[in-house]
Design an enzyme around this catalytic site. Structure first.
Site, PDB file in Angstrom:
ATOM      1  N   GLN A   1       0.687  -1.179  -0.213  1.00 42.67           N
ATOM      2  CA  GLN A   1       0.037   0.035   0.042  1.00 42.67           C
ATOM      3  C   GLN A   1       0.799   1.296   0.021  1.00 42.67           C
ATOM      4  OE1 GLN A   1      -3.111   0.006   2.717  1.00 42.67           O
ATOM      5  NE2 GLN A   1      -3.983   1.820   2.084  1.00 42.67           N
ATOM      6  N   PHE A   2       1.094   1.594  -1.356  1.00 47.91           N
ATOM      7  CA  PHE A   2       2.019   2.857  -1.394  1.00 47.91           C
ATOM      8  C   PHE A   2       1.513   3.935  -0.837  1.00 47.91           C
ATOM      9  CE2 PHE A   2      -0.692   3.464  -5.080  1.00 47.91           C
ATOM     10  CZ  PHE A   2      -0.847   5.002  -5.121  1.00 47.91           C
ATOM     11  N   THR A   3       0.210   4.206  -0.611  1.00 46.54           N
ATOM     12  CA  THR A   3      -0.400   5.434   0.157  1.00 46.54           C
ATOM     13  C   THR A   3      -0.242   5.760   1.472  1.00 46.54           C
ATOM     14  OG1 THR A   3      -2.605   4.167   0.419  1.00 46.54           O
ATOM     15  CG2 THR A   3      -2.532   5.208  -1.526  1.00 46.54           C
TER      16      THR A   3
END
Length: 150
Positions: free
Chosen positions: A78-80
């Site tokens: 999850q890059f966010t």
């Protein structure tokens, strides 16, 4: 490297119409990787997660690790988790690692987590549009950042 750990009674990951991961009692780990991360971050973080005492003992006190309770794990990239929201209304993901850096670190995180646990870890798919479902047990949700070890 940043993770959000959620203690769950069940969790799953669906991609398209296919369920690619499913567990009962255990942890759902959302994993964010930034450009500055390395194997040292992975080693520290996976050891910390394997030993973290966030499961109830026979008295209901959080005194047991994922290993103690024989729980399972799902890891979802999850890059966010590296969103910068200080300026404006559109988050910036400039610190999030690009796939050429992030994918090998994601795969190493999974392998190292499996070595620490002595069992298979289930996963989502890096970069895919995933539907993640969970029943958070407690609720217990913990944020750990390998750059903040205090």
């Amino acid at each position: 490297m940043r993770v959000v750990l959620q203690r769950v009674t069940e969790a799953s990951v669906i991609i398209g119409n296919n369920k690619v991961a499913e567990i009962g009692n255990g942890l759902l780990i959302l994993l964010g990787i930034e450009e500055a991360d390395s194997q040292n971050d992975i080693d520290w973080l996976t050891a910390k997660i394997a030993k973290l005492r966030i499961f109830g003992d026979e008295d209901g006190i959080m005194n047991c690790s994922i290993q103690d309770v024989g729980g399972d794990i799902i890891v979802v990239s999850q890059f966010t988790l590296h969103a910068a929201t200080k300026k404006g209304n559109r988050p910036s993901y400039i610190k999030a690692a690009r796939p050429d850096v992030a994918i090998p670190l994601y795969e190493s995180f999974i392998k190292t987590m499996e070595l620490n646990l002595g069992k298979k870890v289930q996963t989502g798919q890096f970069g895919a549009d995933m539907k993640v479902t969970l029943v958070n047990n407690g609720p217990v949700t913990i944020l750990i950042d390998s750059k903040i070890k205090e």
